[in-house]
Write a protein that holds these residues in place. Sequence first.
Motif, PDB file in Angstrom:
ATOM      1  N   LYS A  60       0.834  -1.213   0.000  1.00  0.00           N
ATOM      2  CA  LYS A  60       0.000   0.000   0.000  1.00  0.00           C
ATOM      3  C   LYS A  60       0.867   1.261   0.000  1.00  0.00           C
ATOM      4  N   GLU A  61       1.964   1.226   0.751  1.00  0.00           N
ATOM      5  CA  GLU A  61       2.874   2.380   0.784  1.00  0.00           C
ATOM      6  C   GLU A  61       3.524   2.594  -0.578  1.00  0.00           C
ATOM      7  N   THR A  62       3.912   1.511  -1.228  1.00  0.00           N
ATOM      8  CA  THR A  62       4.481   1.592  -2.583  1.00  0.00           C
ATOM      9  C   THR A  62       3.470   2.224  -3.537  1.00  0.00           C
ATOM     10  N   ALA A  63       2.230   1.737  -3.483  1.00  0.00           N
ATOM     11  CA  ALA A  63       1.169   2.272  -4.354  1.00  0.00           C
ATOM     12  C   ALA A  63       0.925   3.750  -4.080  1.00  0.00           C
ATOM     13  N   ALA A  64       0.918   4.123  -2.802  1.00  0.00           N
ATOM     14  CA  ALA A  64       0.641   5.519  -2.432  1.00  0.00           C
ATOM     15  C   ALA A  64       1.736   6.460  -2.918  1.00  0.00           C
ATOM     16  N   ILE A  65       2.980   6.040  -2.789  1.00  0.00           N
ATOM     17  CA  ILE A  65       4.096   6.885  -3.245  1.00  0.00           C
ATOM     18  C   ILE A  65       4.045   7.050  -4.763  1.00  0.00           C
ATOM     19  N   ILE A  66       3.805   5.961  -5.471  1.00  0.00           N
ATOM     20  CA  ILE A  66       3.688   6.039  -6.934  1.00  0.00           C
ATOM     21  C   ILE A  66       2.530   6.950  -7.318  1.00  0.00           C
ATOM     22  N   ASN A  67       1.455   6.846  -6.565  1.00  0.00           N
ATOM     23  CA  ASN A  67       0.252   7.592  -6.914  1.00  0.00           C
ATOM     24  C   ASN A  67       0.349   9.086  -6.626  1.00  0.00           C
ATOM     25  N   GLU A  68       1.349   9.480  -5.841  1.00  0.00           N
ATOM     26  CA  GLU A  68       1.585  10.913  -5.658  1.00  0.00           C
ATOM     27  C   GLU A  68       1.872  11.555  -7.019  1.00  0.00           C
ATOM     28  N   LYS A  69       2.477  10.782  -7.894  1.00  0.00           N
ATOM     29  CA  LYS A  69       2.821  11.262  -9.239  1.00  0.00           C
ATOM     30  C   LYS A  69       1.705  10.973 -10.243  1.00  0.00           C
ATOM     31  N   LEU A  70       1.034   9.794 -10.092  1.00  0.00           N
ATOM     32  CA  LEU A  70       0.073   9.363 -11.105  1.00  0.00           C
ATOM     33  C   LEU A  70      -1.353   9.874 -10.858  1.00  0.00           C
ATOM     34  N   GLY A  71      -1.743   9.994  -9.596  1.00  0.00           N
ATOM     35  CA  GLY A  71      -3.079  10.492  -9.266  1.00  0.00           C
ATOM     36  C   GLY A  71      -4.218   9.640  -9.809  1.00  0.00           C
ATOM     37  N   LEU A  72      -4.132   8.331  -9.610  1.00  0.00           N
ATOM     38  CA  LEU A  72      -5.121   7.394 -10.159  1.00  0.00           C
ATOM     39  C   LEU A  72      -6.008   6.813  -9.057  1.00  0.00           C
ATOM     40  N   PRO A  73      -7.175   6.259  -9.412  1.00  0.00           N
ATOM     41  CA  PRO A  73      -7.973   5.530  -8.420  1.00  0.00           C
ATOM     42  C   PRO A  73      -7.182   4.315  -7.916  1.00  0.00           C
ATOM     43  N   ILE A  74      -7.221   4.083  -6.594  1.00  0.00           N
ATOM     44  CA  ILE A  74      -6.527   2.932  -5.999  1.00  0.00           C
ATOM     45  C   ILE A  74      -7.561   1.958  -5.439  1.00  0.00           C
ATOM     46  N   HIS A  75      -7.357   0.667  -5.741  1.00  0.00           N
ATOM     47  CA  HIS A  75      -8.212  -0.401  -5.219  1.00  0.00           C
ATOM     48  C   HIS A  75      -7.322  -1.373  -4.448  1.00  0.00           C
ATOM     49  N   GLU A  76      -7.888  -1.959  -3.388  1.00  0.00           N
ATOM     50  CA  GLU A  76      -7.151  -2.920  -2.561  1.00  0.00           C
ATOM     51  C   GLU A  76      -7.799  -4.289  -2.648  1.00  0.00           C
ATOM     52  N   ASP A  77      -6.990  -5.332  -2.583  1.00  0.00           N
ATOM     53  CA  ASP A  77      -7.532  -6.693  -2.521  1.00  0.00           C
ATOM     54  C   ASP A  77      -6.621  -7.538  -1.636  1.00  0.00           C
ATOM     55  N   THR A  78      -7.172  -8.046  -0.543  1.00  0.00           N
ATOM     56  CA  THR A  78      -6.381  -8.865   0.383  1.00  0.00           C
ATOM     57  C   THR A  78      -5.851 -10.131  -0.289  1.00  0.00           C
ATOM     58  N   ARG A  79      -6.512 -10.572  -1.363  1.00  0.00           N
ATOM     59  CA  ARG A  79      -6.089 -11.804  -2.050  1.00  0.00           C
ATOM     60  C   ARG A  79      -4.751 -11.645  -2.765  1.00  0.00           C
ATOM     61  N   LEU A  80      -4.261 -10.415  -2.870  1.00  0.00           N
ATOM     62  CA  LEU A  80      -2.955 -10.174  -3.501  1.00  0.00           C
ATOM     63  C   LEU A  80      -1.824 -10.112  -2.471  1.00  0.00           C
ATOM     64  N   GLY A  81      -2.141 -10.463  -1.210  1.00  0.00           N
ATOM     65  CA  GLY A  81      -1.126 -10.466  -0.159  1.00  0.00           C
ATOM     66  C   GLY A  81      -0.108 -11.581  -0.340  1.00  0.00           C
ATOM     67  N   GLU A  82       1.013 -11.436   0.347  1.00  0.00           N
ATOM     68  CA  GLU A  82       2.100 -12.414   0.243  1.00  0.00           C
ATOM     69  C   GLU A  82       1.687 -13.766   0.824  1.00  0.00           C
ATOM     70  N   GLN A  83       2.391 -14.818   0.392  1.00  0.00           N
ATOM     71  CA  GLN A  83       2.171 -16.166   0.916  1.00  0.00           C
ATOM     72  C   GLN A  83       2.338 -16.167   2.433  1.00  0.00           C
ATOM     73  N   ASP A  84       1.459 -16.866   3.127  1.00  0.00           N
ATOM     74  CA  ASP A  84       1.581 -17.043   4.574  1.00  0.00           C
ATOM     75  C   ASP A  84       2.618 -18.140   4.819  1.00  0.00           C
ATOM     76  N   TRP A  85       3.716 -17.770   5.453  1.00  0.00           N
ATOM     77  CA  TRP A  85       4.804 -18.715   5.694  1.00  0.00           C
ATOM     78  C   TRP A  85       4.701 -19.406   7.046  1.00  0.00           C
ATOM     79  N   GLY A  86       3.585 -19.230   7.740  1.00  0.00           N
ATOM     80  CA  GLY A  86       3.346 -19.965   8.975  1.00  0.00           C
ATOM     81  C   GLY A  86       4.503 -19.879   9.957  1.00  0.00           C
ATOM     82  N   GLU A  87       4.972 -21.044  10.406  1.00  0.00           N
ATOM     83  CA  GLU A  87       6.027 -21.105  11.424  1.00  0.00           C
ATOM     84  C   GLU A  87       7.383 -20.614  10.919  1.00  0.00           C
TER      85      GLU A  87
END
Length: 197
Positions: A60-87
Motif C-alpha cells: 500500500k505504501e508503494t502504491a501511495a508513493i507512486i500515486n503521488e505522481k500518477l493520481g489514479l484511483p486505488i483499489h485494494e484486494d487482500t487476495r494479492l497479499g504475500e504467501q503465509d509462511w506460517g512457522e
Amino acid sequence: MTTYFCMRHGVTDWNRESRIQGTEDISLSEEGREMVRKWAGTLADGGLECILTSSLGRAKETAAIINEKLGLPIHEDTRLGEQDWGEWTGLTKEDLKQIRKQVKQQEYKGFDFCPPKGESRNDVLMRTCDALIDFSEEHPDKSVLVVTHNGVLKCLAYALTGLEFMPNDPDPLEAYRLHRIECLENELAPGQFNMEL
C-alpha cells in the motif's frame, strides 16, 4: 482485455536481512521509498488508468508513493497479499539452512510447497488468479498497475510459463521489474516479463 502491469513493492529492512516477511505487515525502508519514487517517474507516462494493490502495508505504501505522481484511483484486494509462511515467518536464509531437510522436502513439492501452518503456493496462485479475474470483470479494457509481492509474482509467472515450481526450474523473474499479464474472457495469459522499471 484488461492489461495488468505487475510489480513487487519497494525494499524493506527485512528484505535486506533476507528475512521471510510473509503476512507480517512490514513498512518500506527509506531505501525502499527512494526506489519507489524513481519508479513513479518511469510509470508516469505509461498510460495506466488505475492501481490495484495488496492490503499489506509495504504494498500500500508503494502504491501511495507512486500515486503521488500518477493520481489514479486505488483499489485494494487482500487476495494479492504475500504467501503465509506460517512457522517459518521471520526466519532468515541462514535459519532455513538449519532446517534444510524440511525445506528441501517442501521445495520438491512444487506448487504444493507449504511451510508448517502456512499456505501452499497453489493456494496463493488460486486466490491471486481469482483477484485478477474478478477485477477484470469489474474494470474491462483497463490498463492497471498491480502492486503485490515476490511470492505472488513467482506463483503467477511459474504457472503462466508452464513451469512446475521445482528447484531446478529456471526462475522466470528478475528482481524489481515490471511484468505484463493480460486477462481476456476470464483467462490470464503472459504478456512480457522483466520489463525495465
